[in-house]
Design an enzyme around this catalytic site. Structure first.
Site, PDB file in Angstrom:
ATOM      1  CE  LYS A  93      -3.950   1.979   2.564  1.00  0.00           C
ATOM      2  NZ  LYS A  93      -4.850   1.808   3.720  1.00  0.00           N
ATOM      3  CB  SER A 120      -8.280   3.561   2.810  1.00  0.00           C
ATOM      4  OG  SER A 120      -7.392   2.947   3.730  1.00  0.00           O
ATOM      5  CB  SER A 131      -8.423   0.495   5.565  1.00  0.00           C
ATOM      6  OG  SER A 131      -9.106   1.703   5.446  1.00  0.00           O
TER       7      SER A 131
HETATM    8  N1  GLN Z   1     -13.173   3.695   6.156  1.00  0.00           N
HETATM    9  C1  GLN Z   1     -12.577   4.119   7.385  1.00  0.00           C
HETATM   10  C2  GLN Z   1     -12.240   5.587   7.311  1.00  0.00           C
HETATM   11  O1  GLN Z   1     -12.544   6.172   6.353  1.00  0.00           O
HETATM   12  C3  GLN Z   1     -11.400   3.283   7.710  1.00  0.00           C
HETATM   13  C4  GLN Z   1     -10.134   3.742   7.138  1.00  0.00           C
HETATM   14  C5  GLN Z   1      -8.986   2.889   7.493  1.00  0.00           C
HETATM   15  O2  GLN Z   1      -9.127   1.826   8.095  1.00  0.00           O
HETATM   16  N2  GLN Z   1      -7.804   3.374   7.135  1.00  0.00           N
HETATM   17  O3  GLN Z   1     -11.688   6.147   8.208  1.00  0.00           O
END
Ligand code: GLN
Length: 464
Positions: A56, A131, A155
């Protein structure tokens, strides 16, 4: 076949698929091939020798960009490898590229990437989740067997669910975060995607463990995760919080998850009821604490130390302002503003301090529940992958995608997504198992037994 030609094949596939899927922000042909030749030339054995992996783009890689999906780090090349990456290299792995993501890991769809979202290989009109969407797509589309992502609120698990693969968020402190660009430090963890629970077990055994460069890593022995995979799960207790199967969840998701509960019963597990009375506050608590921490962590991006600097400013203050205004996308700005608000004097007690208290109550819920079971089963996401644009104008609807995942981050426990069915539109459905701290072995064992007995009945459309 030599590692070189294998790597070349992987890179060719990655480049070809990237035109449609946009899962990589950079494909590192030169470095990967150089590494592959070195491995071919060495007679030393290594556990992941020649294993191709995607990383990532918020995990630092020396000599490769690390953009965090943001314009503000668009030209940033770190001087060092994150500990997890360093360990993978030492184990013989080859990093083939950096995976697309929502900007600074804020999002559930990949639509917040400054470089355009990755696409779901099951249906390219749909999002891959976020994400860590790019890392999930790289695995689901068959480019690599495993990839690194990061988790602050789901994410890894949520995109794994949307893409029909396995995704693990480990216990807080299991994997070093040295070199992971911080979003919300009391929640962030590096996570792992795999085509199988076995791929995750193999990678986790390498990257887990105490790291002198990250004081939040724990000195807990790292078991051989591969050895535990195939153990009989007879008598394992799986808790089901029925109250969380209520409104807001797709019928098809509910049905598939109920079916998986029956399947676990058939595999010899005992199903018990558990209660998590504070789980319903998870989203509210998460979006207070995560934004508060983000507002502080992202203060460092000011045009002085890293990446992008806006042109044409006449004073230092103007330069900061212009850089942040031009460098950050809308969601990141929204989070910084929300976070600054909940931390400001007069509101701190009402929001931030209160959220911390509820976080403790949530932790107690899980401790009580784990006194009576080995793992807790829920859907991973209330829906299957949604269409591009479907939720992008409604941040609250987007935030609700994380309803089943944020609790594990808030309480530090590990969780895994296991593909458990297909919708009528042939989209994958995922279930989530969470376990007590340091129970990755149990989760991977439960996942592996399930995947062997009940594999998904189809492959992503991208395979034709
Ligand atoms: N979807 C969640 C957010 O927008 C989780 C993001 C993540 O785990 N990095 O914060």
């Amino acid at each position: 076949m030599s590692i070189y030609s294998n790597t070349e094949k992987t890179l060719d596939t990655a480049e070809k698929l990237n035109e449609t899927l946009n899962s990589f922000l950079s494909i590192e042909r030169e470095q990967a091939l150089k590494r592959a030749s070195e491995l071919d030339a060495s007679s030393e054995d290594a556990p992941l020798k020649g294993f191709a992996i995607a990383v990532k783009d918020n995990i630092c890689t020396r000599g490769m960009p690390t953009t965090c999906g943001s314009r503000i780090l668009g030209n940033y090349h770190p001087q060092y490898d994150a500990t997890a990456v360093k360990k993978l290299y030492e184990a013989g792995a080859v990093v083939v590229g950096k995976a697309n993501m929502d900007e600074f890991a804020m999002g559930s769809s990949n639509e917040n990437s400054a470089f355009g979202g990755a696409r779901n290989p099951w249906d390219t009109t749909r999002v891959p989740g976020g994400s860590s969407g790019g890392s999930a797509v790289a695995v689901a589309s068959g480019v690599v067997r495993a990839s690194l992502g990061s988790e602050t609120g789901g994410s890894v698990r949520q995109p794994a669910s949307f893409c029909g693969i396995f995704g693990l968020k480990p216990t807080y402190g299991r994997i070093s975060r040295f070199g992971l660009v911080a979003f919300a430090s009391s929640l962030d963890q590096i996570g792992i995607f795999g085509q199988s629970a076995k791929d995750i077990a193999g990678v986790l055994g390498i990257v887990a463990g105490r790291d002198a460069n990250d004081a939040t890593t724990a000195d807990v022995p790292v078991p051989n995760y591969l050895e535990a995979l195939d153990k009989d799960i007879k008598g394992r207790k799986i808790g089901v919080p029925r109250a969380l199967f209520g409104e807001g969840i797709d019928d098809e998701v509910r049905h598939a998850v109920e079916n998986s509960i029956d399947n676990y019963r058939k595999l010899g597990a005992e199903i018990v009821d558990v209660e998590l009375p504070h789980a319903k506050y998870g989203i509210a608590v998460y979006y207070i604490l995560a934004t508060a921490e983000a507002s502080s962590n992202l203060a460092r991006f000011d045009g002085v130390r890293y990446g992008f600097r806006a042109e044409g400013a006449h004073s230092l203050r103007e330069m900061y302002n212009k850089t942040r205004e031009e460098g950050f996308g809308a969601e990141v700005k929204r989070r910084i503003m929300l976070g600054t608000y909940v931390l400001s004097s007069g509101y701190y007690d009402a929001y931030y301090a209160k959220a911390q208290k509820v976080r403790t109550l949530l932790k107690q819920d899980y401790q009580k529940a784990f006194a009576g079971c080995d793992a807790i089963l829920t859907p991973t996401s209330p829906t299957v992958a949604f269409k591009f644009g479907e939720k992008s104008d409604d941040p609250l609807a987007m935030y609700l995608s994380d309803i089943y995942t944020v609790s594990a981050n808030l309480t530090s426990i590990p969780g895994i997504n296991i593909p458990c069915g297909l919708s009528s539109e042939n989209l994958p459905i995922g279930m989530q198992l969470v376990g007590n701290n340091w129970s990755e072995e149990v989760l991977l064992n439960l996942a592996y037994r399930y995947e062997n007995e009940y594999p998904l009945a189809a492959k992503p459309a991208i395979f034709g």
